[in-house]
Design a protein around this motif. Structure first.
Motif, PDB file in Angstrom:
ATOM      1  N   TYR B 319       0.985  -1.091   0.076  1.00 22.10           N
ATOM      2  CA  TYR B 319       0.010   0.073   0.027  1.00 22.10           C
ATOM      3  C   TYR B 319       0.741   1.196  -0.073  1.00 22.10           C
ATOM      4  CZ  TYR B 319      -3.467  -3.298   1.075  1.00 22.10           C
ATOM      5  OH  TYR B 319      -4.262  -4.730   1.188  1.00 22.10           O
ATOM      6  N   ALA B 320       2.178   1.312   0.209  1.00 24.07           N
ATOM      7  CA  ALA B 320       2.936   2.415   0.361  1.00 24.07           C
ATOM      8  C   ALA B 320       4.335   1.959  -0.297  1.00 24.07           C
ATOM      9  CB  ALA B 320       2.862   3.204   1.520  1.00 24.07           C
ATOM     10  N   PRO B 321       5.139   3.089  -0.915  1.00 22.04           N
ATOM     11  CA  PRO B 321       6.241   2.889  -1.410  1.00 22.04           C
ATOM     12  C   PRO B 321       7.150   3.034  -0.006  1.00 22.04           C
ATOM     13  CG  PRO B 321       5.691   5.112  -1.828  1.00 22.04           C
ATOM     14  CD  PRO B 321       4.416   4.481  -1.129  1.00 22.04           C
ATOM     15  N   ASN B 326       8.866   8.034  -1.131  1.00 23.60           N
ATOM     16  CA  ASN B 326       7.357   8.754  -0.905  1.00 23.60           C
ATOM     17  C   ASN B 326       7.970  10.144  -0.357  1.00 23.60           C
ATOM     18  OD1 ASN B 326       4.818   8.865  -1.088  1.00 23.60           O
ATOM     19  ND2 ASN B 326       4.380   8.038   0.860  1.00 23.60           N
ATOM     20  N   GLU B 329       8.917  12.374  -4.071  1.00 22.08           N
ATOM     21  CA  GLU B 329       7.602  12.898  -4.634  1.00 22.08           C
ATOM     22  C   GLU B 329       7.987  13.226  -6.144  1.00 22.08           C
ATOM     23  OE1 GLU B 329       4.576  15.517  -3.381  1.00 22.08           O
ATOM     24  OE2 GLU B 329       4.161  13.758  -1.927  1.00 22.08           O
ATOM     25  N   GLN B 337       1.544   6.402  -8.359  1.00 18.95           N
ATOM     26  CA  GLN B 337       0.472   6.737  -7.100  1.00 18.95           C
ATOM     27  C   GLN B 337      -0.903   6.649  -7.548  1.00 18.95           C
ATOM     28  OE1 GLN B 337       0.874  10.109  -4.617  1.00 18.95           O
ATOM     29  NE2 GLN B 337       2.106   8.487  -3.330  1.00 18.95           N
ATOM     30  N   GLY B 338      -1.205   7.431  -8.424  1.00 17.57           N
ATOM     31  CA  GLY B 338      -2.600   7.726  -8.927  1.00 17.57           C
ATOM     32  C   GLY B 338      -3.105   6.524  -9.942  1.00 17.57           C
ATOM     33  N   ALA B 339      -2.233   6.204 -11.107  1.00 16.90           N
ATOM     34  CA  ALA B 339      -2.916   5.235 -11.980  1.00 16.90           C
ATOM     35  C   ALA B 339      -2.450   4.221 -11.927  1.00 16.90           C
ATOM     36  CB  ALA B 339      -2.413   5.961 -13.312  1.00 16.90           C
ATOM     37  N   SER B 342      -3.008   1.245  -7.288  1.00 15.64           N
ATOM     38  CA  SER B 342      -4.244   0.433  -6.677  1.00 15.64           C
ATOM     39  C   SER B 342      -4.293  -0.929  -7.335  1.00 15.64           C
ATOM     40  CB  SER B 342      -5.432   1.289  -7.150  1.00 15.64           C
ATOM     41  OG  SER B 342      -5.511   1.365  -8.636  1.00 15.64           O
ATOM     42  N   CYS B 343      -3.910  -1.409  -8.297  1.00 16.53           N
ATOM     43  CA  CYS B 343      -3.659  -2.746  -9.053  1.00 16.53           C
ATOM     44  C   CYS B 343      -2.393  -3.384  -8.700  1.00 16.53           C
ATOM     45  CB  CYS B 343      -4.211  -2.668 -10.292  1.00 16.53           C
ATOM     46  SG  CYS B 343      -5.769  -2.403 -11.047  1.00 16.53           S
ATOM     47  N   TRP B 346       2.825  -1.709  -4.214  1.00 14.86           N
ATOM     48  CA  TRP B 346       4.252  -1.196  -3.970  1.00 14.86           C
ATOM     49  C   TRP B 346       5.362  -2.135  -4.100  1.00 14.86           C
ATOM     50  CZ3 TRP B 346       4.483   4.077  -5.350  1.00 14.86           C
ATOM     51  CH2 TRP B 346       3.454   5.024  -5.229  1.00 14.86           C
ATOM     52  N   GLN B 352      -4.350  -6.082  -7.051  1.00 12.02           N
ATOM     53  CA  GLN B 352      -5.826  -6.491  -7.550  1.00 12.02           C
ATOM     54  C   GLN B 352      -5.827  -8.014  -8.013  1.00 12.02           C
ATOM     55  OE1 GLN B 352      -8.177  -4.302  -8.139  1.00 12.02           O
ATOM     56  NE2 GLN B 352      -9.448  -5.642  -9.098  1.00 12.02           N
ATOM     57  N   PHE B 390      -7.153  -7.606 -17.193  1.00  6.02           N
ATOM     58  CA  PHE B 390      -6.502  -6.659 -18.253  1.00  6.02           C
ATOM     59  C   PHE B 390      -6.046  -5.384 -17.631  1.00  6.02           C
ATOM     60  CE2 PHE B 390      -9.383  -2.933 -18.814  1.00  6.02           C
ATOM     61  CZ  PHE B 390     -10.414  -3.342 -18.078  1.00  6.02           C
ATOM     62  N   PRO B 392      -5.512  -1.607 -18.781  1.00  4.37           N
ATOM     63  CA  PRO B 392      -5.661  -0.748 -19.944  1.00  4.37           C
ATOM     64  C   PRO B 392      -4.630   0.134 -20.461  1.00  4.37           C
ATOM     65  CG  PRO B 392      -6.437   0.453 -17.814  1.00  4.37           C
ATOM     66  CD  PRO B 392      -6.007  -0.822 -17.291  1.00  4.37           C
ATOM     67  N   PHE B 394      -2.460   3.531 -21.750  1.00  3.27           N
ATOM     68  CA  PHE B 394      -2.590   4.710 -21.137  1.00  3.27           C
ATOM     69  C   PHE B 394      -1.842   5.966 -22.360  1.00  3.27           C
ATOM     70  CE2 PHE B 394      -2.415   2.289 -17.442  1.00  3.27           C
ATOM     71  CZ  PHE B 394      -3.192   2.845 -16.542  1.00  3.27           C
TER      72      PHE B 394
END
Lengths: 150, 431
Positions: B319-321, B326, B329, B337-339, B342-343, B346, B352, B390, B392, B394
């Motif tokens: 969940y975190a680098p 971190n 930045e 972080q944003g894209a 979540s799948c 880190w 996912q 899958f 996506p 970018f």
């Protein structure tokens, strides 16, 4: 037939194995709190927990859930961290339009459960994948901080 | 003097006639035995399995099109070749082909009208197949619903558009005999050799080519680049090949497209898993592994050695680098972080789905980032027993500068590599 454990209840659902969990939750089980946003795991609106871990239900094939417990926004308030997050959300009136907020609450509750005292950087790392078109980010961060002190 | 001149002219004439005969005499059409008692549904089922193992669908279909209806372009330095329709349509497919013609095409690279076929069709591998397997494939293809679809005509520059020149290529590179079992190895190894060399034609991507576009068998499976993707070293070399992979990792990668600690197949290899490898029996996958283990090691600079201890390994959780990353930045970190996080998470394990685990994959350990960049731009997909997984693409959402930044971040974080993918590299990879 696929057996799912959703919010502590067992559901037997007759769906194709590759149907995304989000479809099953909304259209078959009838839990509409979890929202469809982008459909490609980029916005976070569909976040649910599998055994307490946040996942994007829009791209998760239902067959890969297995025996893991699914928790949605309808039941997250039953966990200590989820309860604290929801109370802080109400106290600070985080929500504006609200569409993304069930996903925000799920990601925040999962963060608080594994890290009871997150720093700003921890919050950014955990919440960056949840997008809010209204821009409620600063209130989200403040609410997570407040919940961590509750 | 005059007599020597005549001799010389005569010699030239003989060479010219011999060359003309070599290049232009019609090809023979050898009779083939009928498939025998195994005809009918059993033969078709066997043919389907062989066609999967030979991955016919990958080239003879276009994404989203009807299987085996052809039309896929192969863009080469000297023009474009289109895969033909191999459904049993009588006008645009192979509906009027005889068994003998089909065997001749697979074994000698000769079309129905006697024309020489280009070796983009891997007949140098299929030449090793047994008659029975070739005829089973024919029976299977004949059982399909005909699809009327005319593949576009090839568009090749001179002299590459002169098909008869392929006869010289074949003389040099086409195996004259089919594969016979090597008695010094157990049957499992021999089955694996047949699956890897004759059906799977792994070398077509994984073996470097020589100046005449033939496989450099001295460097078997050392890795090569094809269509903008790297096909990595799959020889038994421990540093840059698969010598250090466990049996479990190899069987998982081949049959599921993902191995814990080795990442996931993407690009053309994901297609191979999708169309071909995941349909094979566990026995056949084990046989392929047994054979691959014995391919002599080749060193390769295509893939850098896997870094076993990249920054990702220091991430406290998915969940975190690590804190030092971190607080820095960087643009790459923020985008990840944003894209992505979540799948992928880190720590390299994937959040996912197991297929999102990047730890140990060759793509994130390649400082040039060739395949990683392709996946970030164009996405990835694969069918698994659980359903489709899958990612996506970018390409449309981010600028070249942003894509370069996140690619370099991924290579640094998951591969421990100092990568220098530039915005110009991204622009080139967008195609």
């Amino acid at each position: 037939m696929i057996t799912l454990n959703v919010n502590g209840e067992t559901h037997r659902v007759d769906v194709p194995p590759d149907m995304p969990l989000l479809w099953v939750l909304r259209d078959v089980v009838g839990l509409n709190g979890t929202k469809f946003g982008c459909g490609i795991a980029q916005c976070g609106a569909c976040t649910v927990h599998l055994d307490g871990k946040p996942v994007r239900s829009c791209i998760l094939p239902v067959a890969s859930v297995g025996a893991r417990a699914v928790t949605t926004v309808e039941a997250v308030g039953q966990s200590p961290s989820g309860k604290k997050i929801q109370e802080a959300w109400l106290a600070l009136e985080v929500v504006q339009c609200g569409y993304c907020q069930s996903g925000q609450v799920m990601s925040a509750a999962a963060l608080l459960a594994r890290n009871p005292n997150p720093s700003d950087a921890d919050i950014d790392a955990a919440m960056a994948g949840n997008i809010c078109r209204c821009g409620t980010y600063s209130r989200i961060r403040a609410a997570i901080k407040q919940a961590s002190q509750a | 003097m005059k007599r020597w001149g005549l001799w010389f002219l005569g010699l030239v004439a003989v060479i010219v006639v011999a060359a003309a005969a070599f290049f232009f005499l019609p090809h023979r059409l050898d009779a083939v035995a009928s498939p025998g008692p195994a005809a009918g549904p059993d033969l078709i089922a066997r043919g389907e399995y062989v066609a999967q193992a030979a991955d016919c669908a990958a080239c003879h279909s276009v994404p989203g099109g009807k299987p085996f209806a052809g039309g896929l372009p192969f863009t080469l330095g000297f023009g474009t070749i289109y895969a033909p329709n191999i459904t049993p349509d009588k006008e645009t497919g192979i509906g009027t082909w005889s068994d003998a013609e089909f065997v001749r095409a697979m074994r000698h690279g000769v079309g129905k009208a006697g024309e020489d076929l280009y070796p983009a069709f891997p007949y140098a591998a299929y030449a090793l197949m047994s008659d029975e397997d070739i005829l089973a494939v024919k029976a299977y293809l004949s059982s399909l619903t005909p699809v009327r679809a005319q593949a576009p005509a090839n568009d090749l520059k001179f002299p590459f558009n002169q098909r008869y020149l392929m006869r010289a290529w074949k003389l040099l590179f086409l195996p004259g005999e089919r594969m016979t079992p090597d008695p010094s190895h157990p049957p499992e190894w021999n089955r694996g050799a047949y699956l890897v060399e004759a059906l799977g034609h792994c070398g077509e991507c994984h073996t470097p080519r020589n100046a005449l576009f033939a496989l450099d068998q001295e460097r078997k499976f050392a890795g090569a680049e094809a269509a903008g993707w790297k096909a990595y070293n799959i020889s038994s070399d421990k540093q840059t090949g698969i010598g250090d992979w466990t049996d479990r990792q190899l069987t998982d990668y081949l049959s599921k497209g993902h191995a814990e600690g080795r990442g996931s197949a993407s690009g053309s290899m994901a297609e191979v898993v999708d169309h071909s490898l995941r349909h094979l029996t566990p026995e056949d996958i084990r046989a392929m592994v047994a054979y691959l283990r014995t391919v002599p090691p080749q060193t390769s600079d295509l893939a850098a050695a896997i870094n076993p201890n990249p920054p990702a390994a220091k991430a406290p959780s998915p969940y975190a680098p690590p804190p030092d990353e971190n607080t820095r930045e960087t643009v790459g970190l923020k985008l990840f972080q944003g894209a992505c996080a979540s799948c992928h998470g880190w720590n390299g394990e994937g959040l996912q789905h197991s297929h999102a685990g990047l730890a140990g994959s060759q793509s994130v350990n390649d400082p040039k980032g060739t395949n990683a960049l392709n996946v970030i731009l164009h996405g990835a997909r694969m069918d698994t027993p659980d359903g489709e997984v899958f990612m996506p693409g970018f390409a449309a959402g981010y600028t070249d500068v942003e894509i370069a930044a996140v690619t370099n971040y991924v290579l640094g974080h998951f591969g421990g590599k100092q990568a220098a993918v530039s915005p110009a590299d991204v622009a080139a990879a967008r195609r």
